[in-house]
Design a protein around this motif. Sequence first.
Motif, PDB file in Angstrom:
ATOM      1  N   PHE A 110       0.786  -1.264   0.560  1.00 31.04           N
ATOM      2  CA  PHE A 110      -0.072  -0.182  -0.394  1.00 31.04           C
ATOM      3  C   PHE A 110       0.964   1.595   0.152  1.00 31.04           C
ATOM      4  N   LEU A 111       1.666   1.261   0.945  1.00 31.33           N
ATOM      5  CA  LEU A 111       2.915   2.494   0.514  1.00 31.33           C
ATOM      6  C   LEU A 111       3.645   2.918  -0.172  1.00 31.33           C
ATOM      7  N   PRO A 112       4.311   2.151  -0.874  1.00 28.65           N
ATOM      8  CA  PRO A 112       5.895   1.883  -1.905  1.00 28.65           C
ATOM      9  C   PRO A 112       5.508   3.305  -2.607  1.00 28.65           C
ATOM     10  N   SER A 113       4.054   2.942  -3.586  1.00 28.73           N
ATOM     11  CA  SER A 113       3.713   4.354  -4.486  1.00 28.73           C
ATOM     12  C   SER A 113       3.765   5.560  -3.903  1.00 28.73           C
ATOM     13  N   HIS A 114       3.095   5.275  -3.030  1.00 28.72           N
ATOM     14  CA  HIS A 114       3.002   6.922  -2.299  1.00 28.72           C
ATOM     15  C   HIS A 114       5.133   7.189  -2.252  1.00 28.72           C
ATOM     16  N   LEU A 115       5.083   6.689  -1.209  1.00 24.19           N
ATOM     17  CA  LEU A 115       6.830   6.982  -1.272  1.00 24.19           C
ATOM     18  C   LEU A 115       7.506   7.343  -2.946  1.00 24.19           C
ATOM     19  N   VAL A 116       7.151   6.462  -3.293  1.00 20.38           N
ATOM     20  CA  VAL A 116       7.884   7.035  -5.085  1.00 20.38           C
ATOM     21  C   VAL A 116       7.630   8.539  -5.202  1.00 20.38           C
ATOM     22  N   GLU A 117       6.177   8.931  -4.886  1.00 20.41           N
ATOM     23  CA  GLU A 117       5.735  10.058  -5.429  1.00 20.41           C
ATOM     24  C   GLU A 117       6.406  11.072  -4.630  1.00 20.41           C
ATOM     25  N   PHE A 118       5.909  11.069  -3.517  1.00 20.63           N
ATOM     26  CA  PHE A 118       6.493  11.558  -2.357  1.00 20.63           C
ATOM     27  C   PHE A 118       8.498  11.981  -2.260  1.00 20.63           C
ATOM     28  N   ARG A 119       8.894  10.850  -2.684  1.00 20.06           N
ATOM     29  CA  ARG A 119      10.520  11.504  -3.194  1.00 20.06           C
ATOM     30  C   ARG A 119      10.729  11.549  -4.449  1.00 20.06           C
ATOM     31  N   ARG A 120       9.966  11.310  -5.833  1.00 22.07           N
ATOM     32  CA  ARG A 120      10.079  12.587  -7.076  1.00 22.07           C
ATOM     33  C   ARG A 120       9.766  13.718  -6.281  1.00 22.07           C
ATOM     34  N   GLN A 163      -3.212  10.299  17.245  1.00 27.37           N
ATOM     35  CA  GLN A 163      -4.322   9.746  17.191  1.00 27.37           C
ATOM     36  C   GLN A 163      -4.851   9.292  16.175  1.00 27.37           C
ATOM     37  N   ARG A 164      -5.728   8.439  16.085  1.00 33.89           N
ATOM     38  CA  ARG A 164      -6.333   7.464  14.666  1.00 33.89           C
ATOM     39  C   ARG A 164      -6.859   7.467  14.013  1.00 33.89           C
ATOM     40  N   HIS A 165      -6.942   7.835  12.925  1.00 34.74           N
ATOM     41  CA  HIS A 165      -7.422   7.944  11.385  1.00 34.74           C
ATOM     42  C   HIS A 165      -7.498   6.858  11.081  1.00 34.74           C
ATOM     43  N   PRO A 166      -8.686   6.487  10.023  1.00 29.64           N
ATOM     44  CA  PRO A 166      -8.738   5.239   8.805  1.00 29.64           C
ATOM     45  C   PRO A 166      -8.403   5.532   7.446  1.00 29.64           C
ATOM     46  N   TRP A 167      -7.724   5.183   6.544  1.00 27.71           N
ATOM     47  CA  TRP A 167      -6.742   5.648   5.880  1.00 27.71           C
ATOM     48  C   TRP A 167      -7.491   4.524   4.518  1.00 27.71           C
ATOM     49  N   LEU A 168      -7.672   4.085   4.493  1.00 24.18           N
ATOM     50  CA  LEU A 168      -7.942   2.764   3.369  1.00 24.18           C
ATOM     51  C   LEU A 168      -8.622   1.597   3.479  1.00 24.18           C
ATOM     52  N   GLN A 169      -9.172   1.660   3.361  1.00 22.29           N
ATOM     53  CA  GLN A 169     -10.605   0.007   2.365  1.00 22.29           C
ATOM     54  C   GLN A 169     -10.174  -0.845   2.175  1.00 22.29           C
ATOM     55  N   ASP A 170      -9.946  -1.603   1.961  1.00 22.19           N
ATOM     56  CA  ASP A 170      -9.793  -3.276   1.317  1.00 22.19           C
ATOM     57  C   ASP A 170     -10.930  -3.999   2.067  1.00 22.19           C
ATOM     58  N   GLU A 171     -10.463  -5.446   0.484  1.00 27.47           N
ATOM     59  CA  GLU A 171     -11.299  -6.041   0.560  1.00 27.47           C
ATOM     60  C   GLU A 171     -10.237  -7.650   0.840  1.00 27.47           C
ATOM     61  N   ILE A 172     -10.848  -8.001   2.036  1.00 31.43           N
ATOM     62  CA  ILE A 172      -9.993 -10.008   1.647  1.00 31.43           C
ATOM     63  C   ILE A 172     -10.831 -11.185   1.346  1.00 31.43           C
TER      64      ILE A 172
END
Length: 306
Positions: A110-120, A163-172
């Motif tokens: 879930f995180l790699p694509s966000h981190l790559v964009e942030f580094r760019r 504080q805890r916040h919902p971020w994304l929802q996925d299906e199992i």
Amino acid sequence: MPLSTPSLELLETFWAVAETGSVSAAAKRLHRSQPAISERLQRLNDIVGEVLYLPHGRGVRLTAAGEAYLAPARRLQELKNEVSDRLYRRSHLQEGVLKIAATNTIANYFLPSHLVEFRRRYPDIEIILKGGISDWTQYALGDWDLLFIEEGSEDIPLPRYYQRHPWLQDEILTIFPQDHALANRETIGLADLLAFPMVWREDHSGVRARVLQEFTRQGLDVPIRIEVNGVEAMGNAVAAGLGIGFITSTALRYRPDWALCTRRLPAPQGIHWTLHLAVPEAPYRSHTLNAFLQQIGLEAHVSQGT
């Protein structure tokens, strides 16, 4: 009686006059009036108990006492400039650190694509990522900017200013080999799975906790005999025929090479699973953290404390 210590303002004025050689020039540099600069110099003379300047032509020259204070005043000015430069660089995201701790599934899928964009966007920001966390009690959580936590493992002792916040929802989904006995069935209930061996994630896995929650809700007792650590191990174990497994829809999309069948459980609603983010309250967040929250769509949400 303790001696008074000149303020940074007075020492800055002293340095400006010494460097420009003129009260009027120092006043222009500091955006102050000449009387204000002269008043500061007099206060400084009073504190040190010696005359630091003497008239010299249209300007001033340092006395021996002034020369003695010149070097430390210069160092203070350099430190002030360094602080100002650091403030500018951090506020403009030209330096900084982003420290993230996450579970295996979140860190890997879930995180790699966000981190790559942030580094760019911000190549000067250092990114530190600790993935694969299962037992959060083993870590000093306050040392991290962000904590990504799976539903089913929410009982974590967060620092009081987080504080805890919902971020994304996925299906199992449930997964099994293509030649499995369930492959010809379009719909499968949880009770149907009890007739077959099952592969489970490690004890602290949020996916495991969420699926077991559904079994319990339906009053079904589930034996746990085969455990693996991580998504990759789950996929490999199921593909090898050790049993039925459970995996998130997002993680499965990253592994099209796994020749596996999938079904929703319980059909037709599915088992949905929420990913949470634990973040410091607004006064404790850095410029770097705010920029990352904005990128992943959480800045407005967490700013409102919802």
